[in-house]
Design a protein around this motif. Structure first.
Motif, mmCIF file in Angstrom:
data_model
loop_
_atom_site.group_PDB
_atom_site.id
_atom_site.type_symbol
_atom_site.label_atom_id
_atom_site.label_comp_id
_atom_site.label_asym_id
_atom_site.label_seq_id
_atom_site.Cartn_x
_atom_site.Cartn_y
_atom_site.Cartn_z
ATOM 1 N N SER A 46 52.258 95.515 33.421
ATOM 2 C CA SER A 46 52.062 96.986 32.794
ATOM 3 C C SER A 46 51.413 96.653 31.518
ATOM 4 C CB SER A 46 53.600 97.642 32.659
ATOM 5 O OG SER A 46 54.574 96.602 32.008
ATOM 6 N N VAL A 47 51.719 95.367 31.094
ATOM 7 C CA VAL A 47 51.369 95.018 29.715
ATOM 8 C C VAL A 47 49.986 94.602 29.500
ATOM 9 C CG1 VAL A 47 51.790 93.570 27.499
ATOM 10 C CG2 VAL A 47 53.855 94.540 28.851
ATOM 11 N N ILE A 48 49.520 93.574 30.528
ATOM 12 C CA ILE A 48 48.260 92.766 30.332
ATOM 13 C C ILE A 48 47.397 93.723 31.143
ATOM 14 C CG2 ILE A 48 49.524 90.603 30.331
ATOM 15 C CD1 ILE A 48 48.832 90.112 33.097
ATOM 16 N N GLY A 49 47.683 94.603 31.942
ATOM 17 C CA GLY A 49 46.566 95.334 32.837
ATOM 18 C C GLY A 49 45.626 95.986 32.058
ATOM 19 N N PRO A 50 45.891 96.869 30.927
ATOM 20 C CA PRO A 50 44.550 97.279 30.226
ATOM 21 C C PRO A 50 43.776 96.518 29.776
ATOM 22 C CG PRO A 50 46.701 98.453 29.630
ATOM 23 C CD PRO A 50 47.272 97.190 30.473
ATOM 24 N N GLU A 51 44.079 95.252 29.359
ATOM 25 C CA GLU A 51 43.227 94.263 28.831
ATOM 26 C C GLU A 51 42.381 93.579 29.799
ATOM 27 O OE1 GLU A 51 40.927 92.169 26.145
ATOM 28 O OE2 GLU A 51 42.314 93.944 25.607
ATOM 29 N N LEU A 52 43.076 93.626 31.086
ATOM 30 C CA LEU A 52 42.488 92.895 31.908
ATOM 31 C C LEU A 52 41.374 93.549 32.734
ATOM 32 C CD1 LEU A 52 42.660 90.155 33.821
ATOM 33 C CD2 LEU A 52 44.412 91.370 35.342
ATOM 34 N N ALA A 53 41.587 94.781 32.713
ATOM 35 C CA ALA A 53 40.602 95.888 33.152
ATOM 36 C C ALA A 53 39.460 95.904 32.373
ATOM 37 C CB ALA A 53 41.244 97.523 32.953
ATOM 38 N N LYS A 54 39.631 95.372 31.064
ATOM 39 C CA LYS A 54 38.150 95.341 30.355
ATOM 40 C C LYS A 54 37.293 94.076 30.969
ATOM 41 C CE LYS A 54 40.242 97.070 26.146
ATOM 42 N NZ LYS A 54 41.095 96.966 25.039
ATOM 43 N N LEU A 55 38.165 93.058 31.375
ATOM 44 C CA LEU A 55 37.289 91.890 31.582
ATOM 45 C C LEU A 55 36.918 91.651 33.124
ATOM 46 C CD1 LEU A 55 39.895 89.636 30.209
ATOM 47 C CD2 LEU A 55 37.819 90.218 29.013
ATOM 48 N N LEU A 56 37.730 92.228 33.929
ATOM 49 C CA LEU A 56 37.245 92.382 35.684
ATOM 50 C C LEU A 56 36.553 93.607 35.969
ATOM 51 C CD1 LEU A 56 40.449 90.594 37.043
ATOM 52 C CD2 LEU A 56 38.585 89.506 35.848
ATOM 53 N N ARG A 57 35.841 93.181 37.291
ATOM 54 C CA ARG A 57 35.209 94.442 37.692
ATOM 55 C C ARG A 57 36.247 95.683 38.123
ATOM 56 N NH1 ARG A 57 30.023 93.493 40.188
ATOM 57 N NH2 ARG A 57 29.419 91.236 39.380
ATOM 58 N N ALA A 58 35.565 96.895 37.883
ATOM 59 C CA ALA A 58 36.601 98.363 38.215
ATOM 60 C C ALA A 58 37.172 98.219 39.486
ATOM 61 C CB ALA A 58 35.674 99.656 37.865
ATOM 62 N N ASP A 59 36.406 97.602 40.468
ATOM 63 C CA ASP A 59 36.983 97.576 41.786
ATOM 64 C C ASP A 59 38.088 96.698 42.158
ATOM 65 O OD1 ASP A 59 34.861 95.824 41.788
ATOM 66 O OD2 ASP A 59 34.070 96.546 43.648
ATOM 67 N N VAL A 60 38.210 95.925 41.130
ATOM 68 C CA VAL A 60 39.367 94.956 41.109
ATOM 69 C C VAL A 60 40.762 95.292 40.307
ATOM 70 C CG1 VAL A 60 40.020 92.435 40.558
ATOM 71 C CG2 VAL A 60 37.836 93.034 41.260
ATOM 72 N N VAL A 61 40.253 95.620 39.159
ATOM 73 C CA VAL A 61 41.542 96.226 38.315
ATOM 74 C C VAL A 61 40.900 97.615 37.829
ATOM 75 C CG1 VAL A 61 42.798 96.065 36.297
ATOM 76 C CG2 VAL A 61 42.228 93.999 37.512
ATOM 77 N N SER A 62 41.645 98.557 38.145
ATOM 78 C CA SER A 62 41.131 99.984 37.844
ATOM 79 C C SER A 62 41.469 100.304 36.491
ATOM 80 C CB SER A 62 42.092 100.980 38.651
ATOM 81 O OG SER A 62 43.443 100.814 38.288
ATOM 82 N N GLN A 63 40.946 101.332 35.920
ATOM 83 C CA GLN A 63 40.785 101.657 34.387
ATOM 84 C C GLN A 63 42.253 101.786 33.962
ATOM 85 O OE1 GLN A 63 38.524 105.179 33.879
ATOM 86 N NE2 GLN A 63 38.358 104.708 31.561
ATOM 87 N N ASP A 64 43.313 102.239 34.713
ATOM 88 C CA ASP A 64 44.652 102.324 34.141
ATOM 89 C C ASP A 64 45.428 100.953 34.077
ATOM 90 O OD1 ASP A 64 45.156 101.962 36.945
ATOM 91 O OD2 ASP A 64 46.232 103.685 36.968
ATOM 92 N N GLY A 65 44.734 99.841 34.636
ATOM 93 C CA GLY A 65 45.028 98.509 34.529
ATOM 94 C C GLY A 65 46.115 98.007 36.010
#
Length: 203
Positions: A165-184
């Motif tokens: 829940s903490v790292i998700g938003p930052e991870l969403a910026k680094l990985l493809r959208a179909d890997v990590v969604s915009q909400d992380g």
């Protein structure tokens, strides 16, 4: 009986491998056959599969996949040209007496390397049931989701430690959208399937 066979008797390698000094002492005792073993495609260990490879160098031309309750111990270096994948919620073990390298790493179980770990793209471990023990880890992105990894030297362009829940938003910026969604948010099952198909994670 070899030292690797002795390690197989242990329920966890935390005690013999939990510190740099203990890993160095173990490495000093470890021997290998001096041979090189090459796996021409993927290497998959099914549930209950315990495998000991005494070679000084093992090369896997495809992916290395460990299912729950499988264990792979390599006396020397392990080079995986694809990804290393353990997606599950039970114990699995990957141990190398030398260096470990792969394109990507997704791992829930216990990971021990007596040499450095080098991952070309994403090194991703998750949940605090088990840990990673190594002197050094290098990757473009290092992710430890709700997990404490005992790695002394971590070098990465991006390092994310903490709850999803903490790292998700930052991870969403680094990985493809179909890997990590915009909400992380993401699914480890889906990430594993993507790696099995040799599809990229990075944007």
């Amino acid at each position: 009986m070899s030292l690797l066979d002795d390690l197989l008797k242990k329920g966890s390698l935390h005690t013999p491998c939990g510190t740099m000094a203990k890993r160095a002492a173990l490495k000093a005792k470890l021997t290998n056959s001096g041979a090189t073993e090459v796996v021409s495609g993927d290497l998959k260990l099914s549930e209950g599969d315990d495998r000991v490879l005494e070679a000084s160098r093992v090369v896997v031309k495809g992916n290395l996949v460990l299912e729950d309750q499988s264990r792979l111990l390599v006396a020397g270096d392990l080079e995986v040209e694809g990804s290393i994948i353990h997606e599950g919620f039970d114990y699995a073990l990957l141990f190398t007496g030398g260096a470990l390298s792969a394109k990507n790493l997704l791992f829930h179980g216990e990971l021990v390397s007596l040499g450095p770990i080098t991952v070309q793209e994403v090194a991703w471990t998750y949940y605090n049931d088990y840990s990673t023990y190594a002197d050094a880890l290098k990757a473009r992105i290092v992710v430890a989701d709700d997990r404490f990894d005992a790695v002394d030297d971590v070098r990465a362009d991006h390092r994310l430690d903490g709850h999803s829940s903490v790292i998700g938003p930052e991870l969403a910026k680094l990985l493809r959208a179909d890997v990590v969604s915009q909400d992380g948010s993401w699914s480890y099952e889906d990430v594993a399937k993507r790696l099995l198909r040799k599809r990229p994670l990075l944007r």
